[in-house]
Design a protein around this motif. Structure first.
Motif, PDB file in Angstrom:
ATOM      1  N   GLY A  25       0.812  -1.263  -0.109  1.00 40.28           N
ATOM      2  CA  GLY A  25      -0.138  -0.030  -0.026  1.00 40.28           C
ATOM      3  C   GLY A  25       0.859   1.427  -0.093  1.00 40.28           C
ATOM      4  N   ARG A  26       2.143   1.229   0.610  1.00 36.73           N
ATOM      5  CA  ARG A  26       2.776   2.357   0.633  1.00 36.73           C
ATOM      6  C   ARG A  26       3.570   2.521  -0.531  1.00 36.73           C
ATOM      7  N   ALA A  27       4.020   1.440  -1.241  1.00 38.55           N
ATOM      8  CA  ALA A  27       4.376   1.783  -2.768  1.00 38.55           C
ATOM      9  C   ALA A  27       3.483   2.205  -3.608  1.00 38.55           C
ATOM     10  N   ALA A  28       2.024   1.768  -3.484  1.00 39.90           N
ATOM     11  CA  ALA A  28       1.195   2.233  -4.519  1.00 39.90           C
ATOM     12  C   ALA A  28       0.724   3.899  -4.369  1.00 39.90           C
ATOM     13  N   THR A  29       1.035   4.203  -3.235  1.00 40.84           N
ATOM     14  CA  THR A  29       0.668   5.572  -2.869  1.00 40.84           C
ATOM     15  C   THR A  29       1.641   6.660  -2.892  1.00 40.84           C
TER      16      THR A  29
ATOM     17  N   SER B 273      -4.956  -2.452  -6.179  1.00 44.88           N
ATOM     18  CA  SER B 273      -6.288  -1.325  -6.531  1.00 44.88           C
ATOM     19  C   SER B 273      -5.908   0.053  -5.892  1.00 44.88           C
ATOM     20  N   ARG B 274      -4.983   0.005  -4.981  1.00 43.09           N
ATOM     21  CA  ARG B 274      -4.584   1.366  -4.364  1.00 43.09           C
ATOM     22  C   ARG B 274      -3.646   2.147  -5.231  1.00 43.09           C
TER      23      ARG B 274
ATOM     24  N   PRO C 113      -2.753   8.901 -11.888  1.00 49.40           N
ATOM     25  CA  PRO C 113      -3.355  10.011 -12.464  1.00 49.40           C
ATOM     26  C   PRO C 113      -4.965  10.196 -12.469  1.00 49.40           C
ATOM     27  N   PHE C 114      -5.642   8.934 -11.768  1.00 54.65           N
ATOM     28  CA  PHE C 114      -7.021   8.980 -11.661  1.00 54.65           C
ATOM     29  C   PHE C 114      -7.128   9.400 -10.073  1.00 54.65           C
ATOM     30  N   ARG C 115      -6.167   9.751  -9.419  1.00 56.18           N
ATOM     31  CA  ARG C 115      -6.458  10.189  -8.191  1.00 56.18           C
ATOM     32  C   ARG C 115      -7.246  11.623  -8.210  1.00 56.18           C
TER      33      ARG C 115
ATOM     34  N   PRO D 205      -9.581   3.841  -3.731  1.00 55.26           N
ATOM     35  CA  PRO D 205      -8.191   4.452  -3.278  1.00 55.26           C
ATOM     36  C   PRO D 205      -8.004   5.713  -4.059  1.00 55.26           C
ATOM     37  N   GLY D 206      -8.691   6.228  -5.034  1.00 53.69           N
ATOM     38  CA  GLY D 206      -8.426   7.346  -5.847  1.00 53.69           C
ATOM     39  C   GLY D 206      -9.164   8.584  -5.168  1.00 53.69           C
ATOM     40  N   GLY D 207      -9.912   8.259  -4.254  1.00 56.78           N
ATOM     41  CA  GLY D 207     -10.703   9.296  -3.606  1.00 56.78           C
ATOM     42  C   GLY D 207     -12.035   9.314  -4.142  1.00 56.78           C
ATOM     43  N   ARG D 208     -12.579   8.624  -4.951  1.00 57.13           N
ATOM     44  CA  ARG D 208     -13.927   8.994  -5.594  1.00 57.13           C
ATOM     45  C   ARG D 208     -15.010   8.070  -4.573  1.00 57.13           C
TER      46      ARG D 208
END
Length: 611
Positions: A60-64, A139-140, A144-146, A179-182
């Motif tokens: 999760g750290r690497a994905a964000t 999935s995290r 650019p979709f964030r 995860p993207g904030g949506r």
């Protein structure tokens, strides 16, 4: 060989030890197995769960995050909570974070040859991860979709309003955030469109840009494979936009997966190796419930077995087993990619000779691997510059910026000939360390050569917004050198200077005579070089910019090649810089008279330098 390898003796010694051990401790072994099997299974299950927990947290750290900076506190916390040693390294095993650093351990256990897992949000390890996905992308990793803060705030307000509407109808509803904030509104069992909001379901500006980029990448992939374009939705479903030819679903899925990885790569941390050590309490002994007479009998049998085994096998077996184990371990290291694996030769018998042959084989393999790596690097670096020049001039002619006249064709022909010459000599460059580099020295007009280099790189400099100029002193004359190699060396310096000079800066190439030497200097007004990095600028594959991005540098071979070419001509190259004020590279070559003497004295002799 003069003596036969005594393998039968080793077999008999091992068979005797196994027979004595089995006969004496068989009565007690099953007791230990029965009392410890359940505990071992429980401990293994707990270890697997803890490994998955550590992996998911780091994944999760690497994905964000785009890099691993600041991961040490997370590694320390996971180590404290699980009791494991957690180590994170790069793919080439350079340490990123180690929980042993926080513990202040003086002696650290070496890392095993095989990592526990690879932490890569774009290639999730299905054997460790708790989640499953067909594309193996975490999935995290929103990339650019964030959503931006403003978009999240606006959509969250819309989602809360929709929840309020559904609850007013007596329907259960809740807001969940991707995860993207949506935000998404979940209402179990309800499939109607009451309380719907088109704005909430429509992609935001950030998502639209990201989706358009992803769509372009997928279409480009499909085009290369001879398929028509598709239209992607926000949930990554797709439909064909052309009805002429059917679309291969497997091909679209493959292109979608590769396009997503290409789009997300700049937004996630690079893949890292994860090593998880044993917990501190792993050596806890399992309890035994044995009577006193049984313990006495068992102690006597075990003591006799130990004495017999030590007496029989220690004197005769260790001398054979120890060097073989060393050879086996070294062979396994070679298998794992360690070309530097060696064994210590302790005797002059058959095993000692085998160790010598192994060391010779390993040394030869390391040499061949080094030559192969250097060859690949030289090819990638040396072919890029002339190809870029040819492409730049052709694009300029195609755009009408420069006329496609005889001068342009002549310049392109010169670049093509240089490219062909480099290709023909690539094998010589790769073998230059062995003394196979050949120079064809002739008198060269220094001014004309520098003008050719400036002309070849003028388009690139103009495109970068850098002013490229040449200042040749009167009476510079000629120098005895290989014109192709000398032009290659100067071109590398100019290309390096243009690359590291910001728009609005200047690169100046000067030539003058000092005593009986010709001095060619390339000065730029870029950011300069730090004092502690200046002594290493000519090292092979070294670059101050550690990410090795192509936007800020090449493969790190250019300056090393310049140094070797200068030495091959009997000259020198030096670098000077004041950090923040640019850099100055000075190429000093012997004059025409001295160059002729060196060429005559070295004719027919192998060259000791390497490029």
């Amino acid at each position: 060989m003069s003596r036969r390898f005594p393998s039968s003796l080793v077999v008999r010694l091992l068979a005797l030890s196994v027979l004595v051990s089995v006969c004496s401790i068989a009565a007690t072994a099953w007791l230990a197995v029965r009392t410890t099997t359940r505990a071992i299974r429980q401990e293994q299950g707990q270890a697997i769960s803890e490994d998955a927990r550590i992996y998911e947290a780091l994944l999760g750290r690497a994905a964000t995050h785009t890099d691993w900076r600041g991961v040490q506190p997370l590694v320390d916390r996971l180590a404290r909570e699980t009791g494991h040693r957690v180590v994170l390294t790069t793919q080439d095993r350079r340490p990123i974070a180690d929980s042993a650093d926080a513990a202040g351990a003086g002696h650290r256990t070496p890392l095993p040859d095989r990592a526990s897992a690879t932490v890569d949000p774009l290639a999730v390890d299905a054997g460790v991860s708790r989640t499953r996905s067909d594309d193996r992308i975490d999935s995290r990793a929103a990339g650019p979709f964030r959503l931006t803060r403003a978009e999240r705030t606006r959509l969250t307000a819309l989602a809360q309003r929709r929840v309020t509407c559904l609850r007013s109808l007596g329907l259960p509803a809740a807001v969940t955030t991707a995860p993207g904030g949506r935000p998404h509104v979940d209402s179990p069992g309800y499939t109607g469109d009451r309380c719907a909001d088109e704005v909430l379901d429509r992609p935001t500006r950030s998502e639209s840009r990201a989706l358009a980029r992803l769509d372009a990448l997928v279409d480009a992939c499909l085009g290369r494979r001879g398929s028509g374009p598709v239209q992607l939705a926000l949930d990554l479903t797709w439909r064909a936009t052309a009805t002429r030819d059917p679309v291969n679903e497997a091909l679209v899925s493959s292109c979608l997966d590769s396009a997503r990885r290409e789009q997300l790569a700049p937004y996630v941390a690079p893949a890292a190796l994860l090593f998880i050590g044993s917990p501190d309490n792993a050596a806890a002994a399992s309890p035994f419930d044995l009577s006193a007479p049984n313990r006495l009998r068992m102690a006597g049998v075990v003591g006799s077995v130990l004495l017999l085994t030590v007496a029989v096998t220690t004197g005769l077996g260790l001398q054979l087993v120890r060097p073989l184990r060393a050879l086996t371990a070294a062979a396994q290291r070679v298998k794992a990619g360690d070309v530097a694996a060696r064994v210590q030769v302790t005797g002059r018998d058959e095993i000692g000779r085998l160790a010598e042959v192994f060391n010779e084989m390993s040394q030869q393999r390391a040499r061949l691997e080094r030559l192969r790596t250097e060859m690949v690097g030289d090819i990638a670096h040396e072919l890029r510059t002339p190809l870029s020049n040819i492409r730049g001039w052709l694009e300029a002619a195609d755009d009408g910026v420069v006329p496609a006249d005889g001068a342009l064709v002549g310049s392109l022909l010169e670049e093509a000939l240089l490219l062909q010459h480099i290709v023909d000599d690539l094998q010589d460059l790769a073998a230059s360390d062995a003394g196979a580099l050949r120079l064809h020295k002739v008198p060269c007009d220094v001014g004309e050569l520098l003008q050719q280099v400036a002309t070849a790189h003028g388009g690139r400099a103009d495109h970068a917004g850098v002013a490229l100029s040449v200042d040749i002193a009167d009476g510079i004359g000629s120098v005895v050198a290989d014109p192709v190699r000398l032009r290659q060396a100067v071109a590398n310096l100019v290309s390096n200077a243009v690359r590291h000079t910001p728009p609005g800066g200047a690169v100046t190439v000067t030539a003058r005579r000092e005593d009986d030497a010709v001095v060619i200097a390339v000065a730029d007004t870029g950011g300069g070089i730090r004092p502690e990095e200046l002594p290493r600028v000519f090292d092979r594959f070294w670059r101050a910019e550690k990410s090795r991005s192509r936007s800020t540098g090449g493969s790190g071979l250019g300056l090393a090649i310049v140094r070797n070419l200068a030495h091959a001509h009997g000259g020198t190259v030096t670098a000077e810089s004041s950090y923040g004020e640019g850099a100055l590279f000075t190429l000093r070559l012997p004059g025409e008279g001295q160059g002729r003497e060196q060429a005559s004295s070295r004719r027919g002799a192998p060259r000791s330098g390497g490029v």
